[in-house]
Write an enzyme that holds these catalytic residues in place. Structure first.
Site, PDB file in Angstrom:
ATOM      1  N   LYS A  86       0.829  -1.207   0.000  1.00 60.71           N
ATOM      2  CA  LYS A  86       0.000   0.000   0.000  1.00 60.71           C
ATOM      3  C   LYS A  86       0.861   1.254   0.000  1.00 60.71           C
ATOM      4  O   LYS A  86       0.605   2.206  -0.755  1.00 60.71           O
ATOM      5  CB  LYS A  86      -0.938  -0.017   1.214  1.00 60.71           C
ATOM      6  CG  LYS A  86      -2.027  -1.070   1.121  1.00 60.71           C
ATOM      7  CD  LYS A  86      -2.732  -1.284   2.454  1.00 60.71           C
ATOM      8  CE  LYS A  86      -3.757  -2.411   2.350  1.00 60.71           C
ATOM      9  NZ  LYS A  86      -4.377  -2.752   3.639  1.00 60.71           N
ATOM     10  N   GLN A 115      -4.692  -1.728   9.795  1.00 59.12           N
ATOM     11  CA  GLN A 115      -4.569  -3.045   9.166  1.00 59.12           C
ATOM     12  C   GLN A 115      -5.197  -4.113  10.060  1.00 59.12           C
ATOM     13  O   GLN A 115      -4.850  -4.247  11.224  1.00 59.12           O
ATOM     14  CB  GLN A 115      -3.098  -3.365   8.908  1.00 59.12           C
ATOM     15  CG  GLN A 115      -2.853  -4.660   8.167  1.00 59.12           C
ATOM     16  CD  GLN A 115      -3.359  -4.626   6.722  1.00 59.12           C
ATOM     17  OE1 GLN A 115      -3.335  -3.585   6.068  1.00 59.12           O
ATOM     18  NE2 GLN A 115      -3.823  -5.758   6.237  1.00 59.12           N
ATOM     19  N   ASP A 161     -11.078   3.191   4.540  1.00 60.98           N
ATOM     20  CA  ASP A 161     -11.576   1.837   4.279  1.00 60.98           C
ATOM     21  C   ASP A 161     -13.099   1.771   4.204  1.00 60.98           C
ATOM     22  O   ASP A 161     -13.653   0.753   3.790  1.00 60.98           O
ATOM     23  CB  ASP A 161     -11.100   0.882   5.372  1.00 60.98           C
ATOM     24  CG  ASP A 161      -9.905   0.046   4.949  1.00 60.98           C
ATOM     25  OD1 ASP A 161      -9.744  -0.170   3.736  1.00 60.98           O
ATOM     26  OD2 ASP A 161      -9.150  -0.408   5.825  1.00 60.98           O
TER      27      ASP A 161
END
Length: 287
Positions: free
Chosen positions: A58, A102, A125
């Protein structure tokens, strides 16, 4: 959809590269005009090898298109209060546009509380209850969950119109199954969600014009279970004992039945990361 003896490979890398090139052009224009650059911050707790690979990817992809990116790492045993304090500081810092924690987190941490601590306007997200609620209500969230949104972009890229089709999703997670159902409904598909308690699941698989597999069961679904001409979106990422990465679909057996299939790797995965950066840019413009 057209029927063929060999299914179309829905190549997520080609689609993702096109999206990333567009994002890079926009970020380059920002830099040339002396504007602040979009910034993504990824918080990682512990050193799980798979998570570390994803986090690094990422960051590398963000920097490759000219965005700023930072990884904040915590030890496995970090107290929840320390993690929440770090998120609060990032919420208040104007130079950060997207915050991502994460997953999964160590068991001593309350995942829901951690995700809710992220400001909805920096929730890259799309997991915050505020954004989930707006999606469910048919309103625009600050950001859409990356994997479902990436799959919808992939369908658009290959000009697969889902309106009026029967979409069957196997898996009801908050990360993929549920938001994918909302996005498909918004695109005028008829949606069925199957899960571990679904009876006679093969009956539903045979009805699926669009089949989304998101259960983490390596090669569990075979071509013989499909409706002829189905489009298969395989979210599964599973590692076999020999080290090979495979999806939830038995890819080879689907090629003569499906009209289109995403490979693993190289299908949904690249779209997830590209959509994450698309979301980061979107949040940048909303701040």
């Amino acid at each position: 959809m057209t029927l063929s003896s060999t299914a179309l490979r829905l190549d997520g890398k080609i689609c993702a590269d096109a999206l990333l090139e567009t994002l890079k052009s926009t970020v380059t224009d920002l830099a040339q005009n002396g504007k602040r650059l979009p910034k993504l911050v990824v918080i990682q707790v512990g050193a799980d090898p798979a998570s570390s690979v994803y986090v690094k990817k990422k960051k590398q992809t963000a920097e490759a298109i000219g965005m700023k990116s930072e990884i904040i790492s915590f030890a496995d045993g970090v107290p929840q209060s320390a993690l929440l304090s770090a998120i609060e500081a990032l919420n208040e810092y104007e130079g950060v546009d997207g915050i991502l924690v994460q997953l999964p987190l160590p068991k001593h941490l309350d995942e829901s509380a951690v995700l809710e601590a992220i400001s909805p306007s920096k929730d890259v997200d799309g997991f915050h209850p505020f954004n989930v609620g707006r999606l469910g209500a048919g309103l625009s969230p600050y950001a859409l969950p990356c994997t479902p949104a990436g799959m919808m972009s992939l369908l658009d890229f290959y000009k697969i119109d889902v309106a009026g089709l029967h979409a069957v999703i196997v898996g009801r997670s908050n990360i993929v199954g549920k938001p994918m159902a909302q996005l498909l409904l918004k695109a005028h598909a008829t949606v069925t969600i199957c899960h571990s308690r679904t009876k006679n699941i093969d009956d539903y698989l045979k009805q699926a014009d669009i089949l989304v597999l998101a259960v983490g069961m390596p090669q569990a679904f075979k071509g013989e279970q499909l409706k002829k001409g189905a489009v298969v979106l395989d979210v599964g990422i599973n590692r076999l004992p020999n080290g090979k990465l495979v999806g939830d679909a038995d890819y080879a057996s689907m090629l003569d039945v499906a009209s289109a299939v995403t490979p693993v790797p190289g299908g949904v995965g690249p779209m997830t990361i590209a959509t994450l950066l698309q979301n980061t840019l979107k949040l940048y413009y909303q701040h």
